[in-house]
Write an enzyme that holds these catalytic residues in place. Structure first.
Site, mmCIF file in Angstrom:
data_model
loop_
_atom_site.group_PDB
_atom_site.id
_atom_site.type_symbol
_atom_site.label_atom_id
_atom_site.label_comp_id
_atom_site.label_asym_id
_atom_site.label_seq_id
_atom_site.Cartn_x
_atom_site.Cartn_y
_atom_site.Cartn_z
ATOM 1 C CG LEU A 102 51.721 39.877 35.387
ATOM 2 C CD1 LEU A 102 50.714 38.918 34.761
ATOM 3 C CD2 LEU A 102 52.563 39.166 36.452
ATOM 4 C CG ASN A 116 43.508 41.794 34.779
ATOM 5 O OD1 ASN A 116 43.435 41.336 35.923
ATOM 6 N ND2 ASN A 116 43.414 43.099 34.528
ATOM 7 C CG HIS A 118 40.304 46.999 34.846
ATOM 8 N ND1 HIS A 118 41.258 47.309 35.797
ATOM 9 C CD2 HIS A 118 39.720 48.163 34.486
ATOM 10 C CE1 HIS A 118 41.250 48.614 35.990
ATOM 11 N NE2 HIS A 118 40.335 49.164 35.217
ATOM 12 C CG ASP A 154 44.257 47.495 33.704
ATOM 13 O OD1 ASP A 154 44.447 46.296 33.943
ATOM 14 O OD2 ASP A 154 44.209 48.365 34.593
HETATM 15 C C1 GAR Z 1 38.043 42.489 41.303
HETATM 16 O O1 GAR Z 1 36.876 43.271 41.223
HETATM 17 C C2 GAR Z 1 38.957 42.824 40.133
HETATM 18 O O2 GAR Z 1 38.286 43.284 38.997
HETATM 19 C C3 GAR Z 1 39.797 43.924 40.707
HETATM 20 O O3 GAR Z 1 40.035 43.536 42.018
HETATM 21 C C4 GAR Z 1 38.878 42.857 42.507
HETATM 22 C C5 GAR Z 1 39.354 41.653 43.280
HETATM 23 O O4 GAR Z 1 38.430 41.265 44.249
HETATM 24 N N1 GAR Z 1 40.989 44.049 39.935
HETATM 25 C C6 GAR Z 1 41.565 45.212 39.664
HETATM 26 O O5 GAR Z 1 41.170 46.276 40.087
HETATM 27 C C7 GAR Z 1 42.769 45.106 38.768
HETATM 28 N N2 GAR Z 1 43.154 46.397 38.275
HETATM 29 P P1 GAR Z 1 38.652 39.881 45.027
HETATM 30 O O6 GAR Z 1 39.969 39.965 45.762
HETATM 31 O O7 GAR Z 1 37.497 39.776 45.955
HETATM 32 O O8 GAR Z 1 38.657 38.785 43.991
#
Ligand code: GAR
Length: 209
Positions: A102, A116, A118, A154
Site C-alpha cells: 500500500l 497486516n 505476516h 512488512d
Molecule cells: C496468510 O497466512 C498471511 O499471513 C499471508 O497470506 C496468507 C493468506 O491466507 N500473508 C502474506 O504472506 C503477506 N506477506 P488466506 O488467503 O487463506 O487468508
C-alpha cells in the site's frame, strides 16, 4: 481511535485479501461471536475470482476489486483502492493475505489504522514468500507477526507475534498450515484489541492495554 457513530459498540473492519481468504473467514467467524468488538463490513481484493470474494458473498457482505492492471499508475490504483475502502467507513483496514504494498496515498487516508498479518517473525523474512524463505534459510523457529502497516515491506510497528517451530519433515505447505493454525487466533485477538481502541504507539512500540 474513534468507533463508528452508527455502531458505537463494534468497530467496522474493511478487509483486503488476495487469496483463499481463510484469515478473512476467521475474522468473519469472530464477528459473529457475542462480545467480539469488531465486524467485517466489506471485503476488497486486487484480483477477481479469489476465494475471499466467495466468502464475502456467502456472508452477504459488500465486496470490491481494484486491479492494478486497470490503472495507468501505481498511485492511481492506490487512490482508487483508498476511495473504495473509505466508502465503507472503516475504523480499521485489515490486510488478511493481501499481497500488495500500500502506498503513501492510501496510508495517509487511514493513519495508524491499517494492520497486516505476516507468516514469519519479522524482521526476518519479509515479502511475499516468507514461509519458503524461512525453510530455505534453515531456521528452526519461524512464526507470525501482526503489525501496523507503513510504507515499507512488512516494516511497520509490531502488534503481536507468536513462534512456530520448523519440523524436520516440513515442506512449504505443511509449515504454512501450522503457521496459519497459530496465525488465525493471534490475528483475531490482535484485531479485537486494536478495535477496542485502547492502545498507543510509542516510536516503534505498540502498547495494547
Ligand atoms: C496468510 O497466512 C498471511 O499471513 C499471508 O497470506 C496468507 C493468506 O491466507 N500473508 C502474506 O504472506 C503477506 N506477506 P488466506 O488467503 O487463506 O487468508
Amino acid at each position: 481511535m474513534p468507533l463508528s457513530l452508527d455502531d458505537p459498540v463494534r468497530a467496522r473492519l474493511v478487509v483486503l485479501a488476495s487469496g483463499a481468504g481463510s484469515t478473512l473467514q476467521a475474522l468473519l467467524d469472530a464477528g459473529r461471536q457475542p462480545g467480539y468488538p469488531a465486524h467485517v463490513v466489506a471485503v476488497g481484493t486486487d484480483k477477481p475470482g479469489v476465494g475471499a470474494l466467495d466468502r464475502a458473498e456467502t456472508a452477504g457482505l459488500a465486496r470490491f476489486t481494484v486491479r492494478p492492471a486497470d490503472h495507468a499508475t501505481r498511485d492511481g490504483w492506490d487512490d482508487e483502492l483508498a476511495d473504495q475502502v473509505e466508502a465503507h467507513r472503516p475504523d480499521l483496514v485489515v490486510c488478511a493475505g493481501f499481497m500488495r504494498i500500500l502506498g503513501r496515498g492510501f496510508l495517509s487516508r487511514f493513519p495508524s489504522r491499517v494492520v497486516n498479518t505476516h507468516p514469519a517473525l519479522l524482521p526476518a523474512f519479509p515479502g511475499a514468500h516468507a514461509v519458503r524463505d524461512a525453510l530455505a534459510y534453515g531456521v528452526k523457529v519461524t512464526g507470525v507477526t501482526v503489525h501496523l502497516v507503513d510504507e515499507g515491506v512488512d516494516t511497520g510497528p509490531v502488534v503481536a507475534q507468536a513462534a512456530v517451530p520448523v519440523l524436520e519433515d516440513d515442506d512449504e505447505a505443511r509449515l504454512q498450515r501450522r503457521i496459519q493454525d497459530v496465525e488465525r487466533p493471534l490475528f483475531v485477538d490482535a484485531v479485537g484489541r486494536l478495535a477496542r481502541g485502547d492502545w498507543a504507539v510509542h516510536g516503534r512500540t505498540v502498547r495494547l492495554r
